[in-house]
Design a protein around this motif. Sequence first.
Motif, mmCIF file in Angstrom:
data_model
loop_
_atom_site.group_PDB
_atom_site.id
_atom_site.type_symbol
_atom_site.label_atom_id
_atom_site.label_comp_id
_atom_site.label_asym_id
_atom_site.label_seq_id
_atom_site.Cartn_x
_atom_site.Cartn_y
_atom_site.Cartn_z
ATOM 1 N N SER A 142 139.197 -50.536 -8.080
ATOM 2 C CA SER A 142 139.204 -49.539 -7.004
ATOM 3 C C SER A 142 140.612 -49.175 -6.553
ATOM 4 O O SER A 142 140.844 -48.087 -6.022
ATOM 5 N N ARG A 143 141.572 -50.059 -6.792
ATOM 6 C CA ARG A 143 142.966 -49.792 -6.426
ATOM 7 C C ARG A 143 143.524 -48.586 -7.204
ATOM 8 O O ARG A 143 144.473 -47.947 -6.766
ATOM 9 N N ALA A 145 142.347 -45.735 -7.579
ATOM 10 C CA ALA A 145 142.117 -44.434 -6.945
ATOM 11 C C ALA A 145 143.335 -43.977 -6.157
ATOM 12 O O ALA A 145 143.573 -42.778 -6.000
ATOM 13 N N THR A 146 144.140 -44.927 -5.680
ATOM 14 C CA THR A 146 145.269 -44.601 -4.802
ATOM 15 C C THR A 146 146.286 -43.658 -5.438
ATOM 16 O O THR A 146 146.706 -42.679 -4.809
ATOM 17 N N SER A 170 133.694 -47.747 -9.394
ATOM 18 C CA SER A 170 134.592 -48.311 -8.382
ATOM 19 C C SER A 170 135.724 -47.352 -8.055
ATOM 20 O O SER A 170 136.082 -47.157 -6.887
ATOM 21 N N VAL A 171 136.298 -46.743 -9.099
ATOM 22 C CA VAL A 171 137.394 -45.803 -8.871
ATOM 23 C C VAL A 171 136.881 -44.548 -8.182
ATOM 24 O O VAL A 171 137.499 -44.031 -7.239
ATOM 25 N N ARG A 172 135.738 -44.040 -8.641
ATOM 26 C CA ARG A 172 135.162 -42.838 -8.013
ATOM 27 C C ARG A 172 134.860 -43.089 -6.534
ATOM 28 O O ARG A 172 135.168 -42.263 -5.666
ATOM 29 N N ASP A 173 134.224 -44.227 -6.230
ATOM 30 C CA ASP A 173 133.865 -44.517 -4.842
ATOM 31 C C ASP A 173 135.108 -44.606 -3.957
ATOM 32 O O ASP A 173 135.107 -44.136 -2.813
ATOM 33 N N ALA A 174 136.163 -45.223 -4.495
ATOM 34 C CA ALA A 174 137.396 -45.334 -3.716
ATOM 35 C C ALA A 174 138.077 -43.972 -3.566
ATOM 36 O O ALA A 174 138.705 -43.694 -2.527
ATOM 37 N N TYR A 175 137.954 -43.126 -4.573
ATOM 38 C CA TYR A 175 138.539 -41.777 -4.512
ATOM 39 C C TYR A 175 137.792 -40.911 -3.499
ATOM 40 O O TYR A 175 138.392 -40.068 -2.831
ATOM 41 N N GLY A 176 136.474 -41.106 -3.440
ATOM 42 C CA GLY A 176 135.692 -40.429 -2.405
ATOM 43 C C GLY A 176 134.820 -39.292 -2.864
ATOM 44 O O GLY A 176 133.970 -38.810 -2.121
#
Length: 283
Positions: A142-143, A145-146, A170-176
């Motif tokens: 998830s990191r 996405a930053t 995980s990346v999509r969820d963190a990106y929004g």
Amino acid sequence: MIVPGSESQALGAALAAETGEPLAAVRYERFPDGERMASVEVPADADRAVVVAATTTDAAHVELLQLQDAVREAGVEEVVTVLPYMGYGRQERAFEPGQPVSARAVARAISTGTDRVVLVDPHEASVTDCFDVPCDVVRAASRLATPLPGGLTDPLFLSPDAGAVSLAESVRDAYGRGAVDYFDKVRHSGTEVEITPGDAAVEGRDVVVVDDIVATGTTMSESIAVLDDRAAAAVYVACVHPLLARAARTKLERAGVEAIYATDTIERDVTAVSVAPALADAL
């Protein structure tokens, strides 16, 4: 105190800053015959040492064992070993008769010098069973996405196969925002593999291909080429462990990747975000 291996000096510093623990003074030396010597200045009141060492090479494995032994020799009561990237972790089974379970052999050696192990997104979850001490896993995808651009067009997050969809999620969820899909792989022969990006339409969309490891870059570059043929707007690569062995970086650039974003589990020029906050929570 945080004790960094030579391959994890930036991550060690970031983890020290994140946790507030002191960063140990470490020396990495060689004898004339080529043998390594890693040593640590251990304060008299140190009761815990967190050794942070990516084992990307055989030499890094030896260095890790020396760092563990050095802090034990100095009287530190608790040793925690953080493996941002665990070399040999993908050899979690014997592939043919007569071959070793290399992950187990390496894990057993590491276990002798530590009270606990922390892994970051191991390629094979079962590798945790190879250690003779408690082993925890930190999820850091998830990191990624930053560092992604904030204005991606109708973003699509693709994983290399169905088994890694959780990474893309995980990346999509963190990106929004954005959709998630995965590549279908059909093997026609020992050398010919057909790669198609699932059911999702990619034309005119920004695509982020998410993986845990980019090793030789062959499959990833082929994936980028397929997306380019299907008129994706731009293709980004996001990976936890940027091993980038041999000509991997060149393959990705030639394939037309827009940018590569990775964490500092392996310190490369594509490192764009640190896993230190996730590790600090686990410590």
